[in-house]
Enzyme design. Structure first.
Site, PDB file in Angstrom:
ATOM      1  N   CYS A   1     -74.287 -22.431 -42.741  1.00 48.66           N
ATOM      2  CA  CYS A   1     -73.113 -23.181 -43.209  1.00 48.66           C
ATOM      3  C   CYS A   1     -71.986 -23.092 -42.179  1.00 48.66           C
ATOM      4  O   CYS A   1     -71.425 -22.016 -41.950  1.00 48.66           O
ATOM      5  CB  CYS A   1     -72.665 -22.625 -44.564  1.00 48.66           C
ATOM      6  SG  CYS A   1     -71.041 -23.176 -45.108  1.00 48.66           S
TER       7      CYS A   1
ATOM      8  N   CYS B   1     -68.550 -21.946 -43.468  1.00 51.78           N
ATOM      9  CA  CYS B   1     -68.594 -20.519 -43.815  1.00 51.78           C
ATOM     10  C   CYS B   1     -68.248 -19.646 -42.611  1.00 51.78           C
ATOM     11  O   CYS B   1     -67.624 -18.589 -42.753  1.00 51.78           O
ATOM     12  CB  CYS B   1     -69.982 -20.136 -44.332  1.00 51.78           C
ATOM     13  SG  CYS B   1     -70.488 -20.968 -45.855  1.00 51.78           S
TER      14      CYS B   1
END
Length: 309
Positions: A49, A52
């Site tokens: 991600c 993230c």
């Protein structure tokens, strides 16, 4: 179990004093139980991600800067799919990551999704700290809850109203006021209070629980006789509507365990009946009962097991 200060594989930085990795096995202890002592932030992330990788280090830095006022637990969603699925089934939006959830007192207090600027992270943490350390208001809330549990709904309503006036952002105070009016048989007043809440308070877990209780109270008014409905179900165990109505009547009579049993049996027989009405009603009962209710806890586990079959 990892200890706070253990290596954080998600950040790419050194270990933090107030940050740790978590798993499904440690979630209750690391997050739910720990948040009864101080606020806990949970970062649901994944190695692939992109956002993230930006948000994770920023969150950790902000938590470290708070110097013990909050703790942080990182959950790799790829390594803990069952935990993510169970949380999603209980109403936590887990469709995208990063998802950041703040827990206070064993319950969800706030959340956001996606990468956000440092100022918003700081504001998120400050709000959790205020919620987790409300001092005298917290004591007043506990007193009001005791009044309500003891049947003094009118006194509880006055106390909840005073707290809400002093702290308009207190979702617990607003939810308590709604439940107090509901206990006094004033469903219309409870609904009016609910409708008047601003969006950030109206979507808080405590208010969602009060909303569920209000919905169940409305159903109770139209519930049929338990004995008659039980006879219908015994005569025809496949009568879906009769079983659903029996569950409604049982909940209205105070037999939550019986209601949950009937709805789980209905779900087992036909989980798609009436657009998944059995599951929806179960989630409403669980929400209304609260996270500590033993019947709701057992019911959630049984429902989760049936869904995974």
């Amino acid at each position: 179990m990892l200890e706070f200060g253990a290596n954080d594989a998600g950040s790419g930085e050194g270990p933090g004093t107030y940050v740790k990795d978590g798993t499904e096995a440690t979630f209750m202890a690391d997050v739910v139980e720990a948040s009864r002592e101080q606020p806990v932030i949970v970062d649901f992330w994944a190695p692939w991600c992109g956002p993230c990788k930006t948000l994770g280090p920023a969150l950790e830095a902000a938590v470290e800067k708070a110097r013990g006022k909050v703790r942080m637990v990182k959950i790799d969603v790829d390594q803990n799919p069952r935990l993510v699925q169970m949380l999603a089934q209980q109403g936590l939006p887990m469709q995208s990551i990063p998802t950041v959830v703040g827990f206070v007192g064993g319950q969800i207090a706030d959340m956001f999704q996606g990468a956000v600027p440092p100022g918003q992270i700081d504001a998120f943490i400050d709000a959790l700290v205020r919620t987790g350390g409300s001092g005298g208001l917290e004591e007043a809330l506990e007193a009001a809850e005791e009044m309500l549990d003891g049947g003094a709904a009118a006194d509880a309503a006055q106390t909840f109203a005073a707290i809400a006036a002093e702290d308009p952002a207190s979702a617990r105070a607003h939810a308590g006021l709604i439940r107090a009016h509901l206990a006094m048989g004033e469903a219309d007043r409870a609904q009016a209070l609910l409708d008047a809440l601003p969006g950030d308070v109206a979507n808080a877990p405590e208010v969602e629980a009060a909303r569920a209780q209000l919905a169940l109270a409305g159903q109770a008014a139209a519930a049929g006789p338990v004995a008659e409905l039980l006879a219908r179900v015994e005569a025809d165990p496949d009568d879906r509507q009769a079983r659903f109505d029996l569950a409604t009547a049982l909940e209205a009579s105070g037999d939550r365990a019986g209601a949950v049993d009937q709805l789980l049996e209905l779900f087992r027989r036909d989980r798609e009946w009436n657009d998944g009405a059995a599951k929806a009603q179960l989630l409403t009962i669980f929400e209304a009962a609260g996270p500590k209710d033993p019947v709701a806890l057992a019911g959630r586990r049984r429902l989760g097991s049936m869904i995974l079959i």
